[in-house]
Enzyme design. Structure first.
Site, PDB file in Angstrom:
ATOM      1  N   ASN A  83      11.833  -8.576   6.835  1.00 18.31           N
ATOM      2  CA  ASN A  83      12.107  -8.016   8.147  1.00 18.31           C
ATOM      3  C   ASN A  83      11.717  -9.028   9.227  1.00 18.31           C
ATOM      4  O   ASN A  83      10.736  -9.764   9.071  1.00 18.31           O
ATOM      5  CB  ASN A  83      11.328  -6.716   8.344  1.00 18.31           C
ATOM      6  CG  ASN A  83      11.831  -5.609   7.438  1.00 18.31           C
ATOM      7  OD1 ASN A  83      13.032  -5.470   7.223  1.00 18.31           O
ATOM      8  ND2 ASN A  83      10.921  -4.817   6.890  1.00 18.31           N
TER       9      ASN A  83
ATOM     10  N   HIS B  70       6.420 -11.987   5.636  1.00 16.85           N
ATOM     11  CA  HIS B  70       6.169 -11.586   4.255  1.00 16.85           C
ATOM     12  C   HIS B  70       7.486 -11.228   3.584  1.00 16.85           C
ATOM     13  O   HIS B  70       8.396 -10.686   4.205  1.00 16.85           O
ATOM     14  CB  HIS B  70       5.200 -10.407   4.182  1.00 16.85           C
ATOM     15  CG  HIS B  70       5.550  -9.282   5.104  1.00 16.85           C
ATOM     16  ND1 HIS B  70       5.291  -9.333   6.459  1.00 16.85           N
ATOM     17  CD2 HIS B  70       6.143  -8.078   4.878  1.00 16.85           C
ATOM     18  CE1 HIS B  70       5.713  -8.209   7.018  1.00 16.85           C
ATOM     19  NE2 HIS B  70       6.240  -7.431   6.083  1.00 16.85           N
ATOM     20  N   LEU B  71       7.549 -11.517   2.291  1.00 19.18           N
ATOM     21  CA  LEU B  71       8.679 -11.107   1.455  1.00 19.18           C
ATOM     22  C   LEU B  71       8.283  -9.826   0.749  1.00 19.18           C
ATOM     23  O   LEU B  71       7.228  -9.759   0.121  1.00 19.18           O
ATOM     24  CB  LEU B  71       8.972 -12.161   0.383  1.00 19.18           C
ATOM     25  CG  LEU B  71       9.803 -13.407   0.722  1.00 19.18           C
ATOM     26  CD1 LEU B  71       9.221 -14.187   1.885  1.00 19.18           C
ATOM     27  CD2 LEU B  71       9.923 -14.294  -0.507  1.00 19.18           C
ATOM     28  N   HIS B  72       9.115  -8.802   0.866  1.00 17.66           N
ATOM     29  CA  HIS B  72       8.966  -7.622   0.020  1.00 17.66           C
ATOM     30  C   HIS B  72       9.681  -7.907  -1.293  1.00 17.66           C
ATOM     31  O   HIS B  72      10.867  -8.270  -1.281  1.00 17.66           O
ATOM     32  CB  HIS B  72       9.628  -6.392   0.653  1.00 17.66           C
ATOM     33  CG  HIS B  72       9.032  -5.941   1.952  1.00 17.66           C
ATOM     34  ND1 HIS B  72       8.170  -4.871   2.043  1.00 17.66           N
ATOM     35  CD2 HIS B  72       9.177  -6.412   3.211  1.00 17.66           C
ATOM     36  CE1 HIS B  72       7.824  -4.691   3.304  1.00 17.66           C
ATOM     37  NE2 HIS B  72       8.424  -5.613   4.033  1.00 17.66           N
TER      38      HIS B  72
ATOM     39  N   ILE C 192       0.821  -1.220   0.000  1.00 18.85           N
ATOM     40  CA  ILE C 192       0.000   0.000   0.000  1.00 18.85           C
ATOM     41  C   ILE C 192       0.856   1.272   0.000  1.00 18.85           C
ATOM     42  O   ILE C 192       0.375   2.350  -0.381  1.00 18.85           O
ATOM     43  CB  ILE C 192      -0.966  -0.037   1.214  1.00 18.85           C
ATOM     44  CG1 ILE C 192      -2.195   0.814   0.952  1.00 18.85           C
ATOM     45  CG2 ILE C 192      -0.263   0.352   2.507  1.00 18.85           C
ATOM     46  CD1 ILE C 192      -3.318   0.612   1.952  1.00 18.85           C
TER      47      ILE C 192
HETATM   48  P1  AMP Z   1       7.152  -4.739   7.392  1.00 18.12           P
HETATM   49  O1  AMP Z   1       7.648  -3.407   7.853  1.00 18.12           O
HETATM   50  O2  AMP Z   1       8.234  -5.608   6.816  1.00 18.12           O
HETATM   51  O3  AMP Z   1       6.339  -5.444   8.446  1.00 18.12           O
HETATM   52  O4  AMP Z   1       6.212  -4.445   6.153  1.00 18.12           O
HETATM   53  C1  AMP Z   1       4.847  -4.262   6.259  1.00 18.12           C
HETATM   54  C2  AMP Z   1       4.391  -3.704   4.938  1.00 18.12           C
HETATM   55  O5  AMP Z   1       2.980  -3.859   4.833  1.00 18.12           O
HETATM   56  C3  AMP Z   1       4.683  -2.217   4.742  1.00 18.12           C
HETATM   57  O6  AMP Z   1       5.508  -2.032   3.600  1.00 18.12           O
HETATM   58  C4  AMP Z   1       3.292  -1.607   4.546  1.00 18.12           C
HETATM   59  O7  AMP Z   1       3.287  -0.556   3.614  1.00 18.12           O
HETATM   60  C5  AMP Z   1       2.486  -2.797   4.084  1.00 18.12           C
HETATM   61  N1  AMP Z   1       1.050  -2.724   4.337  1.00 18.12           N
HETATM   62  C6  AMP Z   1       0.432  -2.387   5.492  1.00 18.12           C
HETATM   63  N2  AMP Z   1      -0.899  -2.451   5.348  1.00 18.12           N
HETATM   64  C7  AMP Z   1      -1.133  -2.846   4.070  1.00 18.12           C
HETATM   65  C8  AMP Z   1      -2.312  -3.092   3.302  1.00 18.12           C
HETATM   66  N3  AMP Z   1      -3.549  -2.936   3.821  1.00 18.12           N
HETATM   67  N4  AMP Z   1      -2.177  -3.455   2.008  1.00 18.12           N
HETATM   68  C9  AMP Z   1      -0.939  -3.596   1.467  1.00 18.12           C
HETATM   69  N5  AMP Z   1       0.205  -3.391   2.140  1.00 18.12           N
HETATM   70  C10 AMP Z   1       0.118  -3.007   3.419  1.00 18.12           C
END
Ligand code: AMP
Length: 112
Positions: A85, A98-100, A29
Site C-alpha cells: 500500500n 512494507h510488503l504484505h 497482528i
Molecule cells: P498497511 O495498511 O499496508 O499500512 O498495513 C499495516 C499492517 O500492519 C496491517 O495489516 C496491520 O494489521 C499491521 N500491524 C499493525 N500493528 C502491528 C503489530 N504491532 N504487529 C504486527 N502487525 C501489525
C-alpha cells in the site's frame, strides 16, 4: 518512531520469522489470510510513493527475501500474493514501507 521501528528495536513483541541486516519479516497482528506476513526494511522508507533512487537495492532485496521466506515457510510453490500500500487511497495505515505476503488460501480477483 513507527510501530515497525519499535518491533525492529524489540520494544514491542512480534512473531519474527526472518531477519537480516536489511529487513525483518514477522506475522501481521490482524491476518487477512491463513498466512499473513509483513516484510519490512530496517531503513524507514516511508512508502513506495516516496522512495528514491538510493533505495533501489533495498527494494530489490525485499522482493528476493519475500521469495526466501516463502520457501522457508513452505508457501512458495502453492503461491502467495504480495501487496504494497502507498498513500491514502490504498488504505495504508503504517507510514513505513512494507510488503504484505498473503498465502494459504485462493486469493480473490479483483484486489478490492
Ligand atoms: P498497511 O495498511 O499496508 O499500512 O498495513 C499495516 C499492517 O500492519 C496491517 O495489516 C496491520 O494489521 C499491521 N500491524 C499493525 N500493528 C502491528 C503489530 N504491532 N504487529 C504486527 N502487525 C501489525
Amino acid at each position: 518512531m513507527t510501530i515497525f521501528e519499535k518491533i525492529i528495536a524489540r520494544e514491542i513483541p512480534a512473531k519474527i520469522v526472518y531477519e537480516d541486516e536489511v529487513c525483518i519479516c514477522f506475522h501481521d497482528i490482524a491476518p487477512q489470510a491463513p498466512v499473513h506476513l509483513l516484510m519490512v526494511p530496517k531503513k524507514c522508507i516511508v512508502r513506495v510513493g516516496e522512495a528514491v533512487a538510493e533505495d533501489k537495492e533495498t527494494l530489490g532485496h525485499l522482493m528476493l527475501m519475500a521469495q526466501k521466506v516463502a520457501k522457508q515457510e513452505g508457501f512458495n510453490d502453492s503461491g502467495f500474493r504480495v501487496v504494497i500500500n502507498s498513500g491514502p487511497d490504498s488504505g495504508e495505515e503504517v507510514p513505513h514501507l512494507h510488503l504484505h505476503l498473503l498465502a494459504g488460501r485462493q486469493m480473490g480477483v479483483p484486489l478490492a
